[in-house]
Each structure stands twice: as C-alpha cells, then as structure tokens.
Design a protein around this motif. Sequence first.
Motif, short mmCIF file in Angstrom:
data_model
loop_
_atom_site.label_atom_id
_atom_site.label_comp_id
_atom_site.label_asym_id
_atom_site.label_seq_id
_atom_site.Cartn_x
_atom_site.Cartn_y
_atom_site.Cartn_z
N LYS A 69 20.84 -10.89 43.55
CA LYS A 69 20.63 -10.52 42.16
C LYS A 69 19.13 -10.55 41.86
O LYS A 69 18.39 -11.36 42.40
N GLU A 154 15.22 -3.69 30.32
CA GLU A 154 16.64 -3.48 30.57
C GLU A 154 17.15 -4.46 31.61
O GLU A 154 16.46 -4.78 32.59
N ALA A 155 18.35 -4.95 31.40
CA ALA A 155 19.01 -5.84 32.37
C ALA A 155 20.50 -5.80 32.12
O ALA A 155 20.96 -5.48 31.02
N ASP A 156 21.28 -6.11 33.16
CA ASP A 156 22.73 -6.13 33.04
C ASP A 156 23.20 -7.32 32.21
O ASP A 156 24.23 -7.26 31.53
N LEU A 157 22.45 -8.42 32.30
CA LEU A 157 22.81 -9.63 31.56
C LEU A 157 21.54 -10.23 30.98
O LEU A 157 20.58 -10.51 31.71
N HIS A 177 30.63 -12.55 34.24
CA HIS A 177 29.76 -11.45 34.68
C HIS A 177 29.52 -11.57 36.19
O HIS A 177 28.39 -11.83 36.65
N THR A 179 29.51 -9.29 38.53
CA THR A 179 28.97 -8.15 39.27
C THR A 179 27.60 -7.68 38.78
O THR A 179 27.11 -6.67 39.26
N CYS A 180 27.00 -8.37 37.82
CA CYS A 180 25.70 -7.89 37.31
C CYS A 180 24.63 -8.05 38.39
O CYS A 180 24.62 -9.01 39.15
N ASP A 181 23.72 -7.08 38.45
CA ASP A 181 22.69 -7.08 39.48
C ASP A 181 21.32 -7.53 38.98
O ASP A 181 20.47 -7.93 39.77
N LYS A 182 21.10 -7.44 37.67
CA LYS A 182 19.79 -7.77 37.10
C LYS A 182 19.99 -8.67 35.89
O LYS A 182 20.69 -8.32 34.95
#
Length: 235
Positions: A69, A154-157, A177, A179-182
């Motif tokens: 991540k 920007e970020a997934d979480l 969460h 599967t979030c990558d960022k």
Amino acid sequence: MQRYFAKNIEKEKVTLKESDIHHIKNVMRMNIHNKIEVVFNKKIYLCEILNNYQIKIIEEIISNEQNKKEIILASSLIKEQKQDLILQKTTELGVDTIIPLCLSRCVVKLDENKFAKKKIRWESICKEASEQSKRNDIPTIKNIHKIEDLVKIEADLKLVLDTKENFKTIKNVLHNHPTCDKIIIVIGPEGGITKEEITYLHKHGYQSVSLGENILRSETAAIAALSMLNYHYLR
C-alpha cells in the motif's frame, strides 16, 4: 550487511555521497574487499570495496518485496526532536510520503529559508533510517502544506486522527477497506486539530478515526498509526 543509497551507477562503478564514504572508512572501518549493499533506482546490488574506496558491483540482489500500500503521512509541524522521531520511525515502518502540515494550532512556524534548511536535514534522517531498516527506497518529503493544499490530494482512504470518543477505531475502519491501495493519514499538532479543521476535512472525504481511549502525543500517534497500518496490511 551495511546498506547505502547511491548517487549514480555507471558501468558497474558506484558513486556514493562523500558522507557515505566517510561512514564506510571512518565509522564502519571497512577495508578492501569488504562487501556492502547499494541501492539505486530501487534495485539492490552486492558491491565490493576496492582501492581508494572505489565501489564495484558484484551482482544484483533480487528483492522479494511484494506490492504494498502507498501510505502518505500528513504530519503537523511540531518541535524538532519530536519531528525527528516521527521521520525516523515512520520511515522504518514503511511510509512512502511525508507531508509537513501547518495547522492553526501548530506552535512551530517555518518560512521558506528555514524550511529549506530543515528539509535537507530531514531527508538525511529518512535516508539513514531507510538504510538501517533495509528499505530499497527513501520516503519523499514534500513542501509544507496548508489544509487547503491537503484536500487536493487523491487517495482511496483518507483518515484524520481524532480524540473524540464517538469515532470509529482505526482498526474497524481498516477492516472495512481491505483493498485500498493509497492511504493518507493526518496527524494533528501538540494542541490538537480544531473543530473547524476537522469539519473541513470531513467535507473533503476524510474520516475521523481513533487510536483508542488514551490521548497520545503527536509523535506517539504517528508511530502507532503507521504500526497499525503496517500490521493490518502486512507490509
């Protein structure tokens, strides 16, 4: 085995910083034919020390590092010793990007000239921590951000540490969460984040999370949060 980050590699000849040559020669007291590890462009090489402390590549070391991540730490400006601790320990824990954050309750204020000098020192701390922890990269330190700059990332979480008791624990949020990558996580200053700043972050997609019942210092909170992310996602 000691690890260093190279300035350049050309035709199997490695160029290190003068400070690294000094460390090899005068601190580690290495001699001819001693081996070191060198990292360049995230690739790791086994190298040998030659005459006059020239460094020659023997072979590339295949890294077994898996995809991880991307973690961004937005850490509010705090006093020097505590800031240094955050840089060192979060680097060891795998942070990718560190954003110095100026919020309304930050006691420390840095103008451009002061920050430029600090940044050089901070980058050195992260480099040494990366070498010590056997990373194949060094965290990026961004310029000082205000809260208006932060919400553009920007970020997934997006997480902000909050001391209010009615917020979910970071454990529960991460569980939802997988599967979030960022991930970006915001740490407040010694006086805490104001209610207005929390509301502003909420409007831009941030979730407030708690690290538990105890109120932690900024540097402790940063280390604890990175440890939890590290553990949860098995970095």
